[in-house]
Design an enzyme around this catalytic site. Structure first.
Site, PDB file in Angstrom:
ATOM      1  N   HIS A 297       0.806  -1.232   0.000  1.00  0.00           N
ATOM      2  CA  HIS A 297       0.000   0.000   0.000  1.00  0.00           C
ATOM      3  C   HIS A 297       0.831   1.270   0.000  1.00  0.00           C
ATOM      4  O   HIS A 297       0.273   2.360   0.071  1.00  0.00           O
ATOM      5  CB  HIS A 297      -0.918   0.048   1.224  1.00  0.00           C
ATOM      6  CG  HIS A 297      -1.950  -1.017   1.238  1.00  0.00           C
ATOM      7  ND1 HIS A 297      -3.211  -0.830   0.720  1.00  0.00           N
ATOM      8  CD2 HIS A 297      -1.906  -2.287   1.670  1.00  0.00           C
ATOM      9  CE1 HIS A 297      -3.910  -1.944   0.871  1.00  0.00           C
ATOM     10  NE2 HIS A 297      -3.133  -2.844   1.450  1.00  0.00           N
ATOM     11  N   LYS A 482      -8.007  13.730   4.606  1.00  0.00           N
ATOM     12  CA  LYS A 482      -7.159  12.535   4.535  1.00  0.00           C
ATOM     13  C   LYS A 482      -6.157  12.600   5.686  1.00  0.00           C
ATOM     14  O   LYS A 482      -6.083  13.608   6.370  1.00  0.00           O
ATOM     15  CB  LYS A 482      -6.424  12.494   3.190  1.00  0.00           C
ATOM     16  CG  LYS A 482      -5.775  13.845   2.837  1.00  0.00           C
ATOM     17  CD  LYS A 482      -5.167  13.877   1.446  1.00  0.00           C
ATOM     18  CE  LYS A 482      -6.151  13.978   0.299  1.00  0.00           C
ATOM     19  NZ  LYS A 482      -6.414  12.738  -0.389  1.00  0.00           N
ATOM     20  N   ARG A 483      -5.384  11.525   5.895  1.00  0.00           N
ATOM     21  CA  ARG A 483      -4.347  11.584   6.920  1.00  0.00           C
ATOM     22  C   ARG A 483      -3.445  12.781   6.659  1.00  0.00           C
ATOM     23  O   ARG A 483      -3.244  13.163   5.508  1.00  0.00           O
ATOM     24  CB  ARG A 483      -3.457  10.330   6.835  1.00  0.00           C
ATOM     25  CG  ARG A 483      -4.047   9.080   7.400  1.00  0.00           C
ATOM     26  CD  ARG A 483      -3.036   7.931   7.309  1.00  0.00           C
ATOM     27  NE  ARG A 483      -2.784   7.530   5.933  1.00  0.00           N
ATOM     28  CZ  ARG A 483      -1.608   7.147   5.466  1.00  0.00           C
ATOM     29  NH1 ARG A 483      -0.546   7.096   6.272  1.00  0.00           N
ATOM     30  NH2 ARG A 483      -1.449   6.783   4.200  1.00  0.00           N
ATOM     31  N   LYS A 488       1.138  14.276   1.023  1.00  0.00           N
ATOM     32  CA  LYS A 488      -0.226  14.589   0.564  1.00  0.00           C
ATOM     33  C   LYS A 488      -0.391  16.092   0.309  1.00  0.00           C
ATOM     34  O   LYS A 488      -1.359  16.540  -0.268  1.00  0.00           O
ATOM     35  CB  LYS A 488      -1.251  14.091   1.579  1.00  0.00           C
ATOM     36  CG  LYS A 488      -1.279  12.555   1.700  1.00  0.00           C
ATOM     37  CD  LYS A 488      -2.293  12.094   2.715  1.00  0.00           C
ATOM     38  CE  LYS A 488      -2.260  10.594   2.949  1.00  0.00           C
ATOM     39  NZ  LYS A 488      -3.031   9.825   1.951  1.00  0.00           N
ATOM     40  N   THR A 590      -8.381   6.567  -1.831  1.00  0.00           N
ATOM     41  CA  THR A 590      -9.744   6.028  -1.955  1.00  0.00           C
ATOM     42  C   THR A 590     -10.748   7.144  -1.673  1.00  0.00           C
ATOM     43  O   THR A 590     -11.878   7.085  -2.152  1.00  0.00           O
ATOM     44  CB  THR A 590      -9.973   4.856  -0.978  1.00  0.00           C
ATOM     45  OG1 THR A 590      -9.438   5.206   0.298  1.00  0.00           O
ATOM     46  CG2 THR A 590      -9.318   3.593  -1.483  1.00  0.00           C
ATOM     47  N   LYS A 594     -14.548   8.268  -3.388  1.00  0.00           N
ATOM     48  CA  LYS A 594     -15.781   8.594  -2.655  1.00  0.00           C
ATOM     49  C   LYS A 594     -16.334   9.923  -3.151  1.00  0.00           C
ATOM     50  O   LYS A 594     -17.544  10.074  -3.371  1.00  0.00           O
ATOM     51  CB  LYS A 594     -15.507   8.665  -1.141  1.00  0.00           C
ATOM     52  CG  LYS A 594     -15.138   7.309  -0.559  1.00  0.00           C
ATOM     53  CD  LYS A 594     -14.424   7.405   0.789  1.00  0.00           C
ATOM     54  CE  LYS A 594     -13.702   6.090   1.076  1.00  0.00           C
ATOM     55  NZ  LYS A 594     -12.671   6.192   2.101  1.00  0.00           N
TER      56      LYS A 594
HETATM   57  C1  26Q Z   1       4.801   1.175   9.246  1.00  0.00           C
HETATM   58  C2  26Q Z   1       5.853   0.885  10.098  1.00  0.00           C
HETATM   59  C3  26Q Z   1       5.698   0.973  11.463  1.00  0.00           C
HETATM   60  C4  26Q Z   1       4.486   1.358  11.968  1.00  0.00           C
HETATM   61  C5  26Q Z   1       3.435   1.642  11.112  1.00  0.00           C
HETATM   62  C6  26Q Z   1       3.588   1.559   9.752  1.00  0.00           C
HETATM   63  C7  26Q Z   1       2.463   1.880   8.844  1.00  0.00           C
HETATM   64  C8  26Q Z   1       1.185   1.995   9.325  1.00  0.00           C
HETATM   65  C9  26Q Z   1       0.134   2.316   8.488  1.00  0.00           C
HETATM   66  C10 26Q Z   1       2.657   2.075   7.500  1.00  0.00           C
HETATM   67  C11 26Q Z   1       1.598   2.400   6.673  1.00  0.00           C
HETATM   68  C12 26Q Z   1       0.319   2.520   7.162  1.00  0.00           C
HETATM   69  C13 26Q Z   1      -0.821   2.882   6.353  1.00  0.00           C
HETATM   70  C14 26Q Z   1      -0.788   3.033   5.060  1.00  0.00           C
HETATM   71  C15 26Q Z   1      -1.954   3.438   4.280  1.00  0.00           C
HETATM   72  O1  26Q Z   1      -3.015   3.743   4.794  1.00  0.00           O
HETATM   73  N1  26Q Z   1      -1.804   3.455   2.953  1.00  0.00           N
HETATM   74  C16 26Q Z   1      -2.849   3.850   2.060  1.00  0.00           C
HETATM   75  O2  26Q Z   1      -3.507   2.698   1.605  1.00  0.00           O
HETATM   76  C17 26Q Z   1      -4.623   3.022   0.811  1.00  0.00           C
HETATM   77  C18 26Q Z   1      -5.347   1.742   0.478  1.00  0.00           C
HETATM   78  O3  26Q Z   1      -4.629   1.001  -0.442  1.00  0.00           O
HETATM   79  C19 26Q Z   1      -4.202   3.789  -0.428  1.00  0.00           C
HETATM   80  O4  26Q Z   1      -5.349   4.186  -1.129  1.00  0.00           O
HETATM   81  C20 26Q Z   1      -3.393   5.019  -0.058  1.00  0.00           C
HETATM   82  O5  26Q Z   1      -2.871   5.626  -1.208  1.00  0.00           O
HETATM   83  C21 26Q Z   1      -2.271   4.620   0.879  1.00  0.00           C
HETATM   84  O6  26Q Z   1      -1.601   5.769   1.353  1.00  0.00           O
END
Ligand code: 26Q
Length: 746
Positions: A297, A482-483, A488, A590, A594
């Site tokens: 992702h 968004k986050r 972003k 995503t 929406k």
């Molecule tokens: C990594 C290492 C240590 C701790 C946490 C993490 C971590 C946690 C959450 C790394 C990534 C995430 C979340 C990622 C995320 O939400 N990615 C999003 O995924 C969506 C669904 O596929 C995409 O639409 C977005 O583009 C993408 O940013």
């Protein structure tokens, strides 16, 4: 209990003297009883979705909708003098933080809707993603104690709890099952950690702060805890049904790994097969290769998990040994395939004391998928290029989607009714029918304008109440929700707004359509620059909103505690969706889908799924700007000097407002740090690592063009409508069908 009986029982419900919470729990339990009676186990092949996050949002309305009793419940309650909207008091279950977690929830919804056996495994966090308040412009984090409302949609299964063993502790994983209603009833099983105070910590928080060794180890415990519980019960369940003929295991089970967070499940699978069931390591490895699939992702380097071996050896010594051994098998295999030394290093699972979880996933998984076309190309050509060369059939694209049940039917009743009237109700079951909306008439456009206006009024009324900012419903509504992350580029929107503000104020920009910019975002608690961006936006909002010279034309609002329920309102009431990430860095997005499905045009970069959105709805119906992946690659090669952009007086004024006293960061120095990150670089980043200054000018011009175009309201509404008509591709029903056919074979 059939539907009639359910409604009868509902009518019999005594509501006198009961609180909203009492009613919420009673009605939910009644609906559970009604829904669960048709649940039955499925003996064919099942797919399992392992994810650290399931961002479900509010279950109440969605479950009633899926059970086909939402309208009836609304009517019965109305007869009793209760507005069904009172249950909005019950807060969301926010067991996730963004796109990846929400995608998992959309997938479960779609699979159940389509009658496909997909089940989720995750963690029942005591506290979900923090609740955000904005105080004096700064983000403040409060614990999200979602269970205080009760949890009527879960069933605790004490009889199925499992013991999970770490070197230094033993923990019970107690399942809580949430049914996912649809054509089929699937299951989301969340494990809660129990046994001792130490044990309970494992399922206490989503995202323990991992800036300390203890925090990192806790995160590793979480990953192993739920992965081991899931894999343990799947193997045991298989033995119970089919005996120890594990060769057949992949005929009945497929496990999808949602990013690298559950990848440790692979090692546990092999550990159990070899240690508990006595299988040869090589055979267990083959079985793992037939069982697991992996979705990536993100390509951001800081999000690609790798674990120091001392952590793993300390709490999971057997798992460390197994991962080392998988690494050795991999090297052997790579050599046989003719890989060169640097190629072997590139794909290494264990190297110089670190475990590379993405490489482990890619080596074992039978398929590896990206989440939008561009993202998958980047995986093939960059991140996993070596693996792609030697395993050309592994990498696949599965463009994300969103469930049109929550993100259209539920959140936009008015648009749904317009669709029913113009194209019939078929789209609710088969979303591809939405295409028929392309045959619109003048009258449809007028009716759509009315719908958008209604949704906008509802949204702005809610914002006025929740945030205390009044905005006229005649304003054009832009939203970036968004986050919060530098890539972003919420900061770029902030600068663009400032430039527009100064241009309106100076009289240079006269024909600007009155507009509001809505922001919604949470920053990770330890992410300093992201928090500074929140403060900066709030400073801008305070200045712009209180300037009587301009506030009839421009407003800015940062909504507090953006979450799934807020999103449901925002996507329906917005005209323009801002999707402005640095090209190549947003895997898919995503939120963009929406907004599209609710008739907002996209103002964005050629990134992630934006590219496919404009492909479907037409470039002429959206607003694309900014550097492409190719341009940025060239720029990086030639050397990018962001400071040169400060010779543009407008940019200079906007950017230097961070340091020239225009705004206050409360003496924290964080605005100066933001400024430095653009001009001098920060941490390991180059100056302006995300090309904010490079794209700023065309962003401002594009926003101004959007405003000009909006003055022809009908033409603008037509663009919006065409976006809706071509959004079917972005239903997660389509995505799930592709996973089912190409990966899961269910
Ligand atoms: C990594 C290492 C240590 C701790 C946490 C993490 C971590 C946690 C959450 C790394 C990534 C995430 C979340 C990622 C995320 O939400 N990615 C999003 O995924 C969506 C669904 O596929 C995409 O639409 C977005 O583009 C993408 O940013």
């Amino acid at each position: 209990m059939d539907k009639i009986k359910f409604i009868e029982k509902l009518k019999e419900l005594d509501t006198n003297g009961k609180t909203t919470l009492d009613l919420y729990n009673e009605i939910s339990l009644l609906a559970m009883k009604y829904g669960m009676q048709s649940a039955k186990p499925f003996n064919g092949k099942n797919a399992y979705y392992l994810s650290m996050e399931f961002l479900i949002g509010r279950s109440f309305y969605n479950n009633l909708l899926e059970l086909g009793v939402l309208e009836e419940t609304k009517c019965v309650l109305a007869e009793k003098g209760i507005d069904i909207n009172v249950f909005e008091e019950i807060e969301d279950a926010a067991l996730g933080n963004g796109g990846l977690g929400r995608l998992a929830a959309c997938f479960l919804d779609s699979a159940a809707g389509l009658g496909l056996p997909l089940h989720g495994y995750g963690i029942r966090y005591k506290y979900g993603l923090f609740k955000q308040a904005i105080e004096n412009g700064f983000q403040v984090e409060l614990p999200d104690d979602w269970q205080r409302f009760g949890d009527p949609w879960s069933i605790r299964r004490d009889d199925e709890k499992r013991l999970i063993e770490f070197a230094d502790m033993k923990v019970y994983a107690v399942p809580y099952d949430m049914p996912v209603f649809g054509k089929k009833i699937n299951r989301l099983r969340l494990f809660q950690a129990e046994g001792s105070a130490e044990a309970e910590k494992i399922s206490e928080y989503l995202y323990p702060a991992d800036d300390t060794e203890d925090g990192k180890i806790l995160r590793l415990r979480q990953e192993y805890f739920f992965s081991a519980a899931a894999v343990g019960e799947l193997l045991e369940g298989f033995v119970g049904q089919h005996g120890k003929d594990f060769v057949k295991f992949p005929e009945f089970n497929v496990i999808q790994l949602n990013d690298t967070h559950p990848v440790i499940a692979i090692a546990e699978f092999i550990r159990l097969l070899t240690k508990k069931y006595g299988m040869d390591f090589a055979d267990a490895l083959i079985l793992a290769k037939q069982t697991f699939a992996y979705t990536n992702h993100t390509i951001l380097p800081e999000a690609l998990e790798c674990w120091n071996d001392d952590y793993v050896k300390k709490i999971l010594p057997e798992i460390a040994d197994i991962m080392i051994k998988i690494g050795e098998y991999a090297v052997h295999e790579f050599k046989e395939l003719g890989c060169r030394k640097e190629q072997i290093t590139d794909m290494a699972i264990y190297s110089e004391g670190r475990f590379y979880m993405a490489n482990l996933a890619v080596y074992i998984a039978k398929t590896v998928n990206g989440v939008a076309a561009l993202h998958t190309e980047i995986l093939k050509n960059k991140l996993f290029s070596t693996a792609h060369k030697f395993y050309p059939h592994k990498l696949q694209n599965k463009t994300n989607g969103i469930t049109h049940r929550r993100w259209l039917e539920l959140c936009n009743k008015e648009l749904s009714e317009l669709l029913d009237k113009t194209i019939g109700r078929g789209w609710r079951v088969d979303i591809t029918c939405l295409e028929r909306f392309n045959d619109f008439t003048e009258e449809t456009i007028d009716e759509f304008i009315q719908v958008k206006q209604t949704k906008k009024e509802q949204l702005l009324k809610y914002i006025a109440k929740a945030e205390g900012v009044k905005i006229s419903a005649d304003f054009l509504v832009f939203a970036q929700v968004k986050r919060l992350h530098e890539y972003k580029r919420q900061l770029m929107t902030a600068f663009a707004i400032l430039e527009i503000y100064y241009a309106i104020k100076s009289g240079e920009l006269r024909d600007f359509t009155p507009s509001v910019f809505i922001f919604g975002a949470k920053s990770a608690p330890a992410y300093k620059r992201a928090k500074a961006i929140i403060k900066f936006i709030n400073e801008i909002a305070a200045k712009v909103n209180s300037d009587s010279q301009t506030n009839g034309k421009l407003k800015v609002v940062f909504v507090q505690n953006y979450n799934v329920s807020y999103a449901e309102k925002i996507v329906a009431g917005t005209d323009v969706s801002l999707q402005v990430s640095t090209a190549g860095l947003e895997a898919s997005g995503t939120g963009n889908m929406k907004f599209m499905m609710n008739g907002a045009v996209t103002c964005g970069t050629m990134d992630g799924a934006n590219i496919e959105i404009v492909e479907k709805a037409g470039k002429e119906n959206n607003y694309i700007f900014g550097a492409t992946v190719e341009e940025l690659a060239k720029l990086k090669e030639e050397g990018y000097n962001p400071s040169s952009f400060l010779s543009n007086a407008n940019h200079k004024k906007a950017v230097e407002s961070l340091i020239d006293g225009t705004f206050s960061d409360g003496g924290s120095g964080e605005f100066k740090e933001l400024y430095d990150s653009l001009t001098a670089g920060a941490s390991w980043h180059e100056p302006d690592n995300y090309f904010v200054l490079y794209d700023l000018e065309c962003y401002v011009n594009t926003l101004i063009k959007v405003c000009r175009d909006y003055s022809d309201k009908k033409l603008f509404a037509q663009k919006q409508l065409i976006n809706i008509a071509n959004s079917a591709y972005f239903s997660s029903d389509r995505t799930i069908k592709e996973y089912a056919k190409d990966i899961w074979k269910i």
